[in-house]
Design a protein around this motif. Structure first.
Motif, PDB file in Angstrom:
ATOM      1  N   ASN A 130     -17.753 -26.894  -3.186  1.00 29.23           N
ATOM      2  CA  ASN A 130     -16.523 -27.696  -3.159  1.00 29.23           C
ATOM      3  C   ASN A 130     -16.806 -29.187  -3.255  1.00 29.23           C
ATOM      4  O   ASN A 130     -15.953 -29.965  -3.717  1.00 29.23           O
ATOM      5  N   LYS A 131     -17.993 -29.605  -2.823  1.00 27.44           N
ATOM      6  CA  LYS A 131     -18.349 -31.021  -2.880  1.00 27.44           C
ATOM      7  C   LYS A 131     -18.933 -31.412  -4.240  1.00 27.44           C
ATOM      8  O   LYS A 131     -18.710 -32.523  -4.720  1.00 27.44           O
ATOM      9  N   ILE A 132     -19.700 -30.507  -4.846  1.00 28.70           N
ATOM     10  CA  ILE A 132     -20.399 -30.858  -6.079  1.00 28.70           C
ATOM     11  C   ILE A 132     -19.564 -30.562  -7.322  1.00 28.70           C
ATOM     12  O   ILE A 132     -19.696 -31.240  -8.346  1.00 28.70           O
ATOM     13  N   GLU A 133     -18.678 -29.579  -7.255  1.00 29.54           N
ATOM     14  CA  GLU A 133     -17.928 -29.158  -8.440  1.00 29.54           C
ATOM     15  C   GLU A 133     -17.027 -30.260  -9.005  1.00 29.54           C
ATOM     16  O   GLU A 133     -16.973 -30.434 -10.238  1.00 29.54           O
ATOM     17  N   PRO A 134     -16.315 -31.040  -8.172  1.00 33.90           N
ATOM     18  CA  PRO A 134     -15.495 -32.124  -8.750  1.00 33.90           C
ATOM     19  C   PRO A 134     -16.324 -33.152  -9.511  1.00 33.90           C
ATOM     20  O   PRO A 134     -15.881 -33.672 -10.546  1.00 33.90           O
ATOM     21  N   LEU A 135     -17.526 -33.457  -9.011  1.00 29.21           N
ATOM     22  CA  LEU A 135     -18.405 -34.397  -9.711  1.00 29.21           C
ATOM     23  C   LEU A 135     -18.799 -33.832 -11.067  1.00 29.21           C
ATOM     24  O   LEU A 135     -18.747 -34.532 -12.088  1.00 29.21           O
ATOM     25  N   TYR A 136     -19.202 -32.570 -11.099  1.00 33.56           N
ATOM     26  CA  TYR A 136     -19.607 -31.948 -12.358  1.00 33.56           C
ATOM     27  C   TYR A 136     -18.446 -31.914 -13.346  1.00 33.56           C
ATOM     28  O   TYR A 136     -18.627 -32.121 -14.550  1.00 33.56           O
ATOM     29  N   LYS A 137     -17.245 -31.650 -12.850  1.00 29.05           N
ATOM     30  CA  LYS A 137     -16.072 -31.606 -13.725  1.00 29.05           C
ATOM     31  C   LYS A 137     -15.825 -32.969 -14.355  1.00 29.05           C
ATOM     32  O   LYS A 137     -15.546 -33.068 -15.557  1.00 29.05           O
ATOM     33  N   THR A 138     -15.939 -34.025 -13.554  1.00 28.58           N
ATOM     34  CA  THR A 138     -15.751 -35.383 -14.077  1.00 28.58           C
ATOM     35  C   THR A 138     -16.802 -35.718 -15.121  1.00 28.58           C
ATOM     36  O   THR A 138     -16.495 -36.255 -16.189  1.00 28.58           O
ATOM     37  N   LEU A 139     -18.066 -35.405 -14.829  1.00 32.23           N
ATOM     38  CA  LEU A 139     -19.161 -35.673 -15.772  1.00 32.23           C
ATOM     39  C   LEU A 139     -18.942 -34.930 -17.084  1.00 32.23           C
ATOM     40  O   LEU A 139     -19.165 -35.484 -18.169  1.00 32.23           O
ATOM     41  N   LEU A 140     -18.507 -33.683 -16.985  1.00 35.05           N
ATOM     42  CA  LEU A 140     -18.284 -32.880 -18.188  1.00 35.05           C
ATOM     43  C   LEU A 140     -17.137 -33.440 -19.020  1.00 35.05           C
ATOM     44  O   LEU A 140     -17.227 -33.513 -20.252  1.00 35.05           O
ATOM     45  N   GLU A 141     -16.070 -33.875 -18.362  1.00 29.97           N
ATOM     46  CA  GLU A 141     -14.922 -34.424 -19.086  1.00 29.97           C
ATOM     47  C   GLU A 141     -15.301 -35.722 -19.796  1.00 29.97           C
ATOM     48  O   GLU A 141     -14.896 -35.958 -20.938  1.00 29.97           O
ATOM     49  N   ILE A 142     -16.081 -36.570 -19.109  1.00 31.63           N
ATOM     50  CA  ILE A 142     -16.540 -37.815 -19.747  1.00 31.63           C
ATOM     51  C   ILE A 142     -17.423 -37.487 -20.944  1.00 31.63           C
ATOM     52  O   ILE A 142     -17.314 -38.091 -22.019  1.00 31.63           O
TER      53      ILE A 142
END
Length: 209
Positions: A130-142
């Protein structure tokens, strides 16, 4: 290698693989990431058998939800012959997923030269995901909109500004925090006396689930 034996799934399924999370997934690769060995736990989690994966590139199980910058940082560290921890969402043969924390060990020959890597993987608590997934999602979208370089620059800035530490230390500290939160009263004193160590000793210390 004929990859017809081990096709990537044509459909991604938003469902977690059911596997024995008490087990440690182990694989060995050469310096280029070609799989040379995998244990039974790897078979169970990935849903591939050994005949299908031996001789194949390890990125065959890379999930499309994973930003490329994480693997770029990983390989840069391994090429420097540095141990490295990473939190990874992997893709199974049926298109499902499984999350793991990986610790890498550098394999060497008698002359001390690096010959390959041994990766050991454990399941991770939902709270870490739950802590790491939002970061990965943002990185992937960028990455998808602005390109890999923009994603890498954001990743570097995030680590510098928001956590003030490198990715490897960030990953290890997440687990230290979860260990402290989940420790039972009778284990608190023991955990205090046995501080987690970064590297292989840390990786095999305790059970996070």
């Amino acid at each position: 290698m004929n990859t017809n034996l081990s096709p990537r799934p044509s459909k991604i399924i938003d469902e977690e693989v059911k596997w024995d999370k008490s087990q440690i997934i182990i694989s060995k690769t050469d310096l280029h990431g070609t799989i040379l060995y995998m244990n039974d736990a790897f078979e169970e989690a990935s849903e591939y058998n050994k005949v299908e994966l031996i001789g194949e590139p390890h990125n065959i199980i890379r999930h499309p939800d994973m930003p490329k910058v994480v693997f770029k940082v990983l390989w840069e560290s391994l090429k420097k012959e540095e141990n490295f921890h990473a939190i990874v969402k992997n893709l199974s043969r049926t298109g499902r997923y499984y999350w793991v924390i990986t610790d890498f060990e550098i394999e060497r020959n008698e002359a001390g030269e690096a010959t390959g890597f041994t990766g050991r993987r454990k399941a991770i608590p939902e709270s870490v995901i739950n802590k790491i997934e939002p970061l990965y999602k943002t990185l992937l979208e960028i990455e998808q909109v602005k390109g890999e370089k923009a994603s890498e620059l954001y990743f570097q800035a995030f680590l510098s500004e928001e956590v003030q530490k490198g990715y490897d230390e960030f990953v290890v500290d997440l687990f230290e925090e979860e260990m402290a939160k989940n420790a039972s009263p009778e284990n608190e004193k023991e955990n205090e006396n046995n501080k987690l160590k970064k590297g292989l000793n840390w990786f095999f210390f305790g059970d996070f689930l």
